[in-house]
Scaffold this motif. Sequence first.
Motif, PDB file in Angstrom:
ATOM      1  N   ILE A 154     -62.177 -18.250  68.517  1.00 52.85           N
ATOM      2  CA  ILE A 154     -63.142 -18.803  67.713  1.00 52.85           C
ATOM      3  C   ILE A 154     -63.572 -17.840  66.673  1.00 52.85           C
ATOM      4  CG2 ILE A 154     -63.716 -20.372  69.263  1.00 52.85           C
ATOM      5  CD1 ILE A 154     -66.448 -18.780  69.763  1.00 52.85           C
ATOM      6  N   ASP A 155     -63.193 -16.600  66.598  1.00 53.46           N
ATOM      7  CA  ASP A 155     -63.394 -15.721  65.450  1.00 53.46           C
ATOM      8  C   ASP A 155     -62.453 -15.365  64.729  1.00 53.46           C
ATOM      9  OD1 ASP A 155     -64.137 -13.310  64.388  1.00 53.46           O
ATOM     10  OD2 ASP A 155     -64.760 -12.357  66.098  1.00 53.46           O
ATOM     11  N   PRO A 156     -62.591 -15.701  63.183  1.00 56.13           N
ATOM     12  CA  PRO A 156     -61.691 -15.720  62.116  1.00 56.13           C
ATOM     13  C   PRO A 156     -61.241 -14.029  61.873  1.00 56.13           C
ATOM     14  CG  PRO A 156     -63.621 -16.590  61.387  1.00 56.13           C
ATOM     15  CD  PRO A 156     -63.795 -16.569  62.905  1.00 56.13           C
ATOM     16  N   VAL A 157     -62.270 -13.393  61.894  1.00 51.58           N
ATOM     17  CA  VAL A 157     -61.974 -11.947  61.742  1.00 51.58           C
ATOM     18  C   VAL A 157     -60.964 -11.408  62.625  1.00 51.58           C
ATOM     19  CG1 VAL A 157     -63.192  -9.679  61.404  1.00 51.58           C
ATOM     20  CG2 VAL A 157     -64.184 -11.694  60.669  1.00 51.58           C
ATOM     21  N   SER A 158     -61.547 -11.683  64.086  1.00 50.45           N
ATOM     22  CA  SER A 158     -60.686 -11.050  65.108  1.00 50.45           C
ATOM     23  C   SER A 158     -59.039 -11.488  65.318  1.00 50.45           C
ATOM     24  CB  SER A 158     -61.144 -11.138  66.600  1.00 50.45           C
ATOM     25  OG  SER A 158     -62.384 -10.474  66.531  1.00 50.45           O
ATOM     26  N   SER A 159     -59.206 -12.767  64.474  1.00 47.69           N
ATOM     27  CA  SER A 159     -57.883 -13.363  64.438  1.00 47.69           C
ATOM     28  C   SER A 159     -57.013 -13.027  63.481  1.00 47.69           C
ATOM     29  CB  SER A 159     -57.892 -15.059  64.422  1.00 47.69           C
ATOM     30  OG  SER A 159     -58.480 -15.608  65.428  1.00 47.69           O
ATOM     31  N   LEU A 160     -57.580 -12.530  62.297  1.00 48.89           N
ATOM     32  CA  LEU A 160     -56.889 -12.009  61.178  1.00 48.89           C
ATOM     33  C   LEU A 160     -56.441 -10.448  61.622  1.00 48.89           C
ATOM     34  CD1 LEU A 160     -56.139 -12.324  58.202  1.00 48.89           C
ATOM     35  CD2 LEU A 160     -58.460 -10.947  57.848  1.00 48.89           C
ATOM     36  N   ILE A 161     -57.321  -9.749  62.592  1.00 46.99           N
ATOM     37  CA  ILE A 161     -56.671  -8.415  62.836  1.00 46.99           C
ATOM     38  C   ILE A 161     -55.653  -8.549  63.791  1.00 46.99           C
ATOM     39  CG2 ILE A 161     -57.503  -6.365  64.105  1.00 46.99           C
ATOM     40  CD1 ILE A 161     -60.361  -6.908  63.195  1.00 46.99           C
TER      41      ILE A 161
END
Length: 216
Positions: A154-161
């Motif tokens: 649910i974390d778009p930043v972590s998903s991007l990383i």
Amino acid sequence: MTDTIVLLHGIRRTSASMRKFENHLQAQGYITRNLDYPSTRYPIERLAEIVAEEVEEAADNNREGRLHLIGHSMGGLVIRAMLKNYRPSNLGRVVMVGTPNNGSQVADFLKKVPLYKAAFGPAGQQLVTDQSTFAHIFGPVDFELGIIAGTRTIDPVSSLIIGHQITNDGKVTVESTRLAGATDHIAIAANHTFIPSNKVMWTQALSFIRDGKFLR
């Protein structure tokens, strides 16, 4: 005969994060010990020594039953490090939940960021995918081990990383949870942060504690 289950929270968390799960385990008839430990103050090997003292006490208090261990996130790594040097004679089964056994790309990305270093401490530097400098703190998996991974982010930043195409729980990929020698492994639709309160996880963890395998 009543078994004991010791619970270990993840980094920057407290025993409160495992409280609902603990209450559920008690309702199933288990003795529980929900540990608090200074997760951001010391490296994993020192945390393992601190935890070992409480695990030994829990084992001594119930020698007629088995002692099982369940760790969320880094709590699973603390268990691994502890079992290398200290193992209760009545050790039962071990469950790791969202544990970065092969590190986290999120920790790789953040490890040199001052705020991360201050907030997560020495152990935070040991959550990286390059484990060459500290792999010696862990021993072989020569105990019954079940691993539960999450697949919901649910974390778009972590998903991007991490990469949207790689299945992960928002912090740890499913593949990173895997560990040679594990008895069983399962992935469930759960997020890293909230998996301690996930009732599917509770059911699967109890299945492994009782029967040595997950439900399929």
